[in-house]
Design an enzyme around this catalytic site. Structure first.
Site, PDB file in Angstrom:
ATOM      1  N   ASP A 145       0.846  -1.201   0.000  1.00 22.07           N
ATOM      2  CA  ASP A 145       0.000   0.000   0.000  1.00 22.07           C
ATOM      3  C   ASP A 145       0.878   1.247   0.000  1.00 22.07           C
ATOM      4  OD1 ASP A 145      -1.755   2.128   0.663  1.00 22.07           O
ATOM      5  OD2 ASP A 145      -3.009   0.810   1.874  1.00 22.07           O
ATOM      6  N   GLY A 195      -1.672  -4.374  -3.113  1.00 20.69           N
ATOM      7  CA  GLY A 195      -1.647  -2.954  -2.806  1.00 20.69           C
ATOM      8  C   GLY A 195      -2.780  -2.511  -1.903  1.00 20.69           C
ATOM      9  N   HIS A 196      -3.212  -1.270  -2.127  1.00 24.05           N
ATOM     10  CA  HIS A 196      -4.196  -0.614  -1.265  1.00 24.05           C
ATOM     11  C   HIS A 196      -5.545  -1.324  -1.299  1.00 24.05           C
ATOM     12  CE1 HIS A 196      -5.843   2.823   0.880  1.00 24.05           C
ATOM     13  NE2 HIS A 196      -6.698   3.093  -0.088  1.00 24.05           N
ATOM     14  N   PHE A 197      -6.058  -1.604  -2.505  1.00 24.64           N
ATOM     15  CA  PHE A 197      -7.358  -2.264  -2.652  1.00 24.64           C
ATOM     16  C   PHE A 197      -7.148  -3.780  -2.660  1.00 24.64           C
ATOM     17  CE2 PHE A 197      -8.582   1.959  -4.076  1.00 24.64           C
ATOM     18  CZ  PHE A 197      -9.869   2.090  -3.566  1.00 24.64           C
ATOM     19  N   ALA A 198      -6.834  -4.309  -1.503  1.00 27.22           N
ATOM     20  CA  ALA A 198      -6.441  -5.715  -1.404  1.00 27.22           C
ATOM     21  C   ALA A 198      -7.541  -6.673  -1.832  1.00 27.22           C
ATOM     22  CB  ALA A 198      -5.998  -6.024   0.023  1.00 27.22           C
TER      23      ALA A 198
END
Length: 283
Positions: free
Chosen positions: A237, A263-266
């Site tokens: 992330d 990343g951020h939107f797992a």
């Protein structure tokens, strides 16, 4: 059991859209999305959990299909959003529930816990931060706006609201970007380009400083009330660092922390693994 209903609730005059699945009477699970998304980010998670939990996933005010009131009628602060969500849970009969928090959902959900600790049975934090060491240098442009609320600093943040940046948020840190469906970020971009939506998001960027100021209160809540907590974290992330996930164990030694190579939107790449972790943890 896995059918999803799409509903709306009148919450003190605000129309809150939400997704609902699962059996009434099953353990309750509230899903709170983040920026710049909406409840659709849980589209792959809900069917994997609906056989065990009664799930509700609202769109926060100003996001998704929920009302987008004018800024003159609704001050876009996380405190106000949390107040609407607190009333929403009452409106849909969520008196005791576990809460899944992601990104903006974290300061919203943690505020619910501060106001009504007796309602929270457990917390699942997916890249939902409550510690300063979890904030990366990617926050520096927003920090500049916190320090000086100038027109120039505000305008500089419009770069974070473009389609290109939204796609980057979805794909950065994902080993294979072809695993990320374009549906999520395309829908987010659509919502982001509605009239007044950009200024609403800039208001929330400014107000985020008040979330950081509440971190000590969130941490005290953890220490005093000891909620069971599972952190499931996309380790790549660019905004919320792995250190923010590990920090939960400082106040909650029994917290379970799991990292995923994404990343951020797992949930875009690891919905099955995260669902399995939740089933094991809340089971």
């Amino acid at each position: 059991m896995t059918a999803i209903a799409y509903r709306r609730a009148d919450v003190d005059g605000y129309n809150v859209f939400y997704r609902e699945a699962g059996r009434a009477g099953a353990p309750k699970l509230l899903l709170l999305h983040g920026f710049p998304s909406a409840g659709h980010m849980f589209r792959d998670l809900v069917p994997r959990l609906a056989d065990r939990f009664h799930i509700v996933a609202p769109d926060l005010p100003g996001f998704g299909q929920s009302d987008l009131p004018e800024r003159s009628q609704f001050a876009y602060t996380f405190e106000n959003i949390a107040n609407v969500m607190a009333r929403f849970t009452e409106r849909v009969g969520f008196d005791r529930f576990a809460v899944y928090v992601f990104d903006y959902g974290a300061p919203t959900g943690f505020r619910l816990a501060l106001k009504h600790p007796e309602r929270i049975t457990a917390i699942v934090s997916q890249n939902g931060n409550a510690y300063e060491e979890g904030l990366s240098d990617g926050w520096n442009p927003i920090r500049a706006y916190w320090q000086e609320a100038s027109a120039a600093n505000r305008e500089a943040l419009r770069a974070l609201l473009t389609r290109e940046t939204t796609i980057w948020q979805y794909t950065h840190g994902v080993p294979d970007a072809s695993a990320v469906s374009p549906d999520g970020y395309s829908l987010d971009d659509y919502y982001m380009n509605r009239p007044s939506a950009h200024d609403i998001q800039l208001d929330l960027f400014r107000d985020y400083r008040n979330n950081v100021a509440l971190y000590p209160a969130f941490q005290e809540y953890f220490r005093v009330h000891r909620p069971p907590l599972l952190a499931v974290w996309g380790k790549n992330d660019p905004f919320f660092l792995p250190a923010g996930a590990q920090a939960f164990t400082r106040d909650l030694p029994d917290a379970v922390v799991r990292f995923f190579d994404t990343g951020h939107f797992a949930l875009e790449t690891h919905a099955s693994e995260i669902a399995g972790a939740i089933r094991d943890f809340l089971g």
